[in-house]
Design a protein around this motif. Structure first.
Motif, PDB file in Angstrom:
ATOM      1  N   ASN A   8       0.839  -1.193   0.000  1.00 60.07           N
ATOM      2  CA  ASN A   8       0.000   0.000   0.000  1.00 60.07           C
ATOM      3  C   ASN A   8       0.872   1.240   0.000  1.00 60.07           C
ATOM      4  OD1 ASN A   8      -3.016  -0.894   0.618  1.00 60.07           O
ATOM      5  ND2 ASN A   8      -1.591  -2.284   1.630  1.00 60.07           N
ATOM      6  N   LEU A   9       0.617   2.139  -0.953  1.00 59.77           N
ATOM      7  CA  LEU A   9       1.383   3.371  -1.066  1.00 59.77           C
ATOM      8  C   LEU A   9       0.440   4.564  -1.140  1.00 59.77           C
ATOM      9  CD1 LEU A   9       4.038   2.380  -3.759  1.00 59.77           C
ATOM     10  CD2 LEU A   9       4.352   2.520  -1.287  1.00 59.77           C
ATOM     11  N   PRO A  10       0.720   5.606  -0.362  1.00 55.60           N
ATOM     12  CA  PRO A  10      -0.116   6.804  -0.441  1.00 55.60           C
ATOM     13  C   PRO A  10       0.235   7.630  -1.673  1.00 55.60           C
ATOM     14  CG  PRO A  10       1.642   7.159   1.119  1.00 55.60           C
ATOM     15  CD  PRO A  10       1.768   5.736   0.647  1.00 55.60           C
ATOM     16  N   VAL A  11      -0.782   8.244  -2.260  1.00 54.73           N
ATOM     17  CA  VAL A  11      -0.570   9.151  -3.392  1.00 54.73           C
ATOM     18  C   VAL A  11      -1.420  10.394  -3.190  1.00 54.73           C
ATOM     19  CG1 VAL A  11       0.004   7.306  -5.023  1.00 54.73           C
ATOM     20  CG2 VAL A  11      -2.361   8.070  -4.821  1.00 54.73           C
ATOM     21  N   LYS A  12      -0.950  11.505  -3.670  1.00 53.60           N
ATOM     22  CA  LYS A  12      -1.710  12.754  -3.567  1.00 53.60           C
ATOM     23  C   LYS A  12      -2.812  12.813  -4.619  1.00 53.60           C
ATOM     24  CE  LYS A  12       1.968  15.542  -1.527  1.00 53.60           C
ATOM     25  NZ  LYS A  12       1.502  15.329  -0.183  1.00 53.60           N
ATOM     26  N   ASP A  13      -2.531  12.299  -5.822  1.00 53.55           N
ATOM     27  CA  ASP A  13      -3.465  12.374  -6.938  1.00 53.55           C
ATOM     28  C   ASP A  13      -3.572  10.985  -7.564  1.00 53.55           C
ATOM     29  OD1 ASP A  13      -4.664  12.722  -9.488  1.00 53.55           O
ATOM     30  OD2 ASP A  13      -3.857  14.744  -9.673  1.00 53.55           O
ATOM     31  N   LEU A  14      -4.643  10.279  -7.258  1.00 59.99           N
ATOM     32  CA  LEU A  14      -4.815   8.897  -7.714  1.00 59.99           C
ATOM     33  C   LEU A  14      -4.879   8.804  -9.235  1.00 59.99           C
ATOM     34  CD1 LEU A  14      -5.164   5.928  -6.975  1.00 59.99           C
ATOM     35  CD2 LEU A  14      -7.627   6.358  -6.745  1.00 59.99           C
ATOM     36  N   ALA A  15      -5.605   9.706  -9.871  1.00 57.81           N
ATOM     37  CA  ALA A  15      -5.715   9.669 -11.332  1.00 57.81           C
ATOM     38  C   ALA A  15      -4.349   9.866 -11.984  1.00 57.81           C
ATOM     39  CB  ALA A  15      -6.705  10.720 -11.816  1.00 57.81           C
ATOM     40  N   GLU A  35     -12.573   5.604  -6.071  1.00 57.57           N
ATOM     41  CA  GLU A  35     -12.045   6.953  -5.841  1.00 57.57           C
ATOM     42  C   GLU A  35     -10.985   6.996  -4.737  1.00 57.57           C
ATOM     43  OE1 GLU A  35     -15.436   6.291  -3.111  1.00 57.57           O
ATOM     44  OE2 GLU A  35     -15.206   6.035  -5.261  1.00 57.57           O
ATOM     45  N   ASN A  36     -10.862   5.930  -3.946  1.00 53.45           N
ATOM     46  CA  ASN A  36      -9.896   5.906  -2.847  1.00 53.45           C
ATOM     47  C   ASN A  36      -8.599   5.179  -3.170  1.00 53.45           C
ATOM     48  OD1 ASN A  36     -11.384   7.282  -0.790  1.00 53.45           O
ATOM     49  ND2 ASN A  36     -12.718   5.510  -0.703  1.00 53.45           N
ATOM     50  N   ALA A  37      -8.671   4.189  -4.041  1.00 49.53           N
ATOM     51  CA  ALA A  37      -7.493   3.365  -4.305  1.00 49.53           C
ATOM     52  C   ALA A  37      -7.586   2.699  -5.670  1.00 49.53           C
ATOM     53  CB  ALA A  37      -7.339   2.307  -3.217  1.00 49.53           C
ATOM     54  N   SER A  38      -6.425   2.291  -6.163  1.00 50.74           N
ATOM     55  CA  SER A  38      -6.334   1.610  -7.443  1.00 50.74           C
ATOM     56  C   SER A  38      -5.333   0.471  -7.295  1.00 50.74           C
ATOM     57  CB  SER A  38      -5.876   2.601  -8.518  1.00 50.74           C
ATOM     58  OG  SER A  38      -5.899   2.021  -9.789  1.00 50.74           O
ATOM     59  N   ARG A  39      -5.733  -0.725  -7.738  1.00 56.38           N
ATOM     60  CA  ARG A  39      -4.861  -1.899  -7.612  1.00 56.38           C
ATOM     61  C   ARG A  39      -4.007  -2.042  -8.863  1.00 56.38           C
ATOM     62  NH1 ARG A  39      -6.341  -8.128  -8.221  1.00 56.38           N
ATOM     63  NH2 ARG A  39      -4.339  -9.003  -7.604  1.00 56.38           N
ATOM     64  N   MET A  40      -2.703  -1.836  -8.700  1.00 46.97           N
ATOM     65  CA  MET A  40      -1.741  -2.004  -9.781  1.00 46.97           C
ATOM     66  C   MET A  40      -1.180  -3.416  -9.699  1.00 46.97           C
ATOM     67  SD  MET A  40       1.578   0.347 -10.727  1.00 46.97           S
ATOM     68  CE  MET A  40       2.454   0.085  -9.190  1.00 46.97           C
ATOM     69  N   ILE A  41      -1.238  -4.135 -10.785  1.00 49.74           N
ATOM     70  CA  ILE A  41      -0.806  -5.529 -10.805  1.00 49.74           C
ATOM     71  C   ILE A  41       0.691  -5.591 -11.110  1.00 49.74           C
ATOM     72  CG2 ILE A  41      -1.100  -7.763 -11.926  1.00 49.74           C
ATOM     73  CD1 ILE A  41      -4.028  -6.752 -12.546  1.00 49.74           C
ATOM     74  N   VAL A  52      -5.266   7.182  -2.018  1.00 47.07           N
ATOM     75  CA  VAL A  52      -5.208   8.618  -1.737  1.00 47.07           C
ATOM     76  C   VAL A  52      -4.831   8.801  -0.260  1.00 47.07           C
ATOM     77  CG1 VAL A  52      -6.776   9.315  -3.583  1.00 47.07           C
ATOM     78  CG2 VAL A  52      -7.697   8.753  -1.341  1.00 47.07           C
ATOM     79  N   GLU A  53      -4.098   9.861   0.024  1.00 43.65           N
ATOM     80  CA  GLU A  53      -3.542  10.046   1.365  1.00 43.65           C
ATOM     81  C   GLU A  53      -4.569   9.965   2.500  1.00 43.65           C
ATOM     82  OE1 GLU A  53      -1.048  13.518   1.336  1.00 43.65           O
ATOM     83  OE2 GLU A  53       0.629  12.373   0.545  1.00 43.65           O
ATOM     84  N   PRO A  54      -5.746  10.598   2.395  1.00 45.91           N
ATOM     85  CA  PRO A  54      -6.693  10.485   3.519  1.00 45.91           C
ATOM     86  C   PRO A  54      -7.137   9.040   3.774  1.00 45.91           C
ATOM     87  CG  PRO A  54      -7.314  12.313   2.085  1.00 45.91           C
ATOM     88  CD  PRO A  54      -6.231  11.545   1.378  1.00 45.91           C
ATOM     89  N   PHE A  55      -7.309   8.274   2.726  1.00 44.21           N
ATOM     90  CA  PHE A  55      -7.703   6.864   2.858  1.00 44.21           C
ATOM     91  C   PHE A  55      -6.551   6.057   3.458  1.00 44.21           C
ATOM     92  CE2 PHE A  55      -8.458   2.605   0.878  1.00 44.21           C
ATOM     93  CZ  PHE A  55      -9.672   2.327   1.494  1.00 44.21           C
ATOM     94  N   PHE A  56      -5.333   6.277   2.931  1.00 45.23           N
ATOM     95  CA  PHE A  56      -4.146   5.597   3.433  1.00 45.23           C
ATOM     96  C   PHE A  56      -3.927   5.917   4.910  1.00 45.23           C
ATOM     97  CE2 PHE A  56       0.394   5.337   4.323  1.00 45.23           C
ATOM     98  CZ  PHE A  56       0.734   4.096   3.804  1.00 45.23           C
ATOM     99  N   SER A  64       1.505   9.604  11.123  1.00 42.17           N
ATOM    100  CA  SER A  64       1.188  10.422   9.955  1.00 42.17           C
ATOM    101  C   SER A  64       1.781   9.797   8.692  1.00 42.17           C
ATOM    102  CB  SER A  64       1.719  11.838  10.146  1.00 42.17           C
ATOM    103  OG  SER A  64       3.126  11.810  10.296  1.00 42.17           O
ATOM    104  N   VAL A  65       1.271  10.222   7.559  1.00 43.59           N
ATOM    105  CA  VAL A  65       1.790   9.814   6.263  1.00 43.59           C
ATOM    106  C   VAL A  65       3.053  10.626   5.997  1.00 43.59           C
ATOM    107  CG1 VAL A  65       1.299   9.707   3.785  1.00 43.59           C
ATOM    108  CG2 VAL A  65      -0.526   9.253   5.450  1.00 43.59           C
ATOM    109  N   ALA A  66       4.104   9.976   5.527  1.00 40.80           N
ATOM    110  CA  ALA A  66       5.378  10.662   5.274  1.00 40.80           C
ATOM    111  C   ALA A  66       5.223  11.740   4.217  1.00 40.80           C
ATOM    112  CB  ALA A  66       6.434   9.659   4.828  1.00 40.80           C
ATOM    113  N   ASP A  67       5.897  12.865   4.417  1.00 40.89           N
ATOM    114  CA  ASP A  67       5.950  13.929   3.432  1.00 40.89           C
ATOM    115  C   ASP A  67       7.097  13.601   2.482  1.00 40.89           C
ATOM    116  OD1 ASP A  67       6.274  16.202   1.911  1.00 40.89           O
ATOM    117  OD2 ASP A  67       6.505  17.560   3.614  1.00 40.89           O
TER     118      ASP A  67
END
Length: 107
Positions: A8-15, A35-41, A52-56, A64-67
């Protein structure tokens, strides 16, 4: 049955993250994408959940999520069959918006 791994990795902009990783050749599972996450194979038994960071943050609370503009959260290595394949992947990543961290280093 082999154990599956979900990184699991946090991202600022999922799209944007999904677009970037698609541009360098990764596929996504629409069944596990919203809208919260995307599974990359990555492989048969390994996937990366881009969240997305709030979901993560819900998974790591109370921490906290690392900056990532000031700290490294993870280092990911990908295998390749040749130097040419490494260069091709690097070129795709830079064309998709990645930032080069320096000159190539054969190891």
């Amino acid at each position: 049955m082999a154990m599956q791994t979900f990184i699991n990795l946090p991202v600022k902009d999922l799209a944007e993250a999904t677009r970037f990783f698609s541009a360098i050749g990764f596929e996504f599972d629409p069944q596990f994408t919203d809208e919260n996450a995307s599974r990359m194979i990555i492989g048969d038994e390994t996937s990366v959940m881009l969240a997305v960071e709030p979901f993560f943050a819900g998974f790591v609370a109370p921490q906290s999520v690392a900056d990532t503009s000031t700290a490294r959260e993870v280092v990911v290595g990908l295998s390749a069959e040749s130097r040419e394949q490494v260069d091709e992947l690097t070129d795709k990543a830079v064309a998709a918006g990645a930032q080069s961290l320096g000159e190539p280093d054969d190891q």
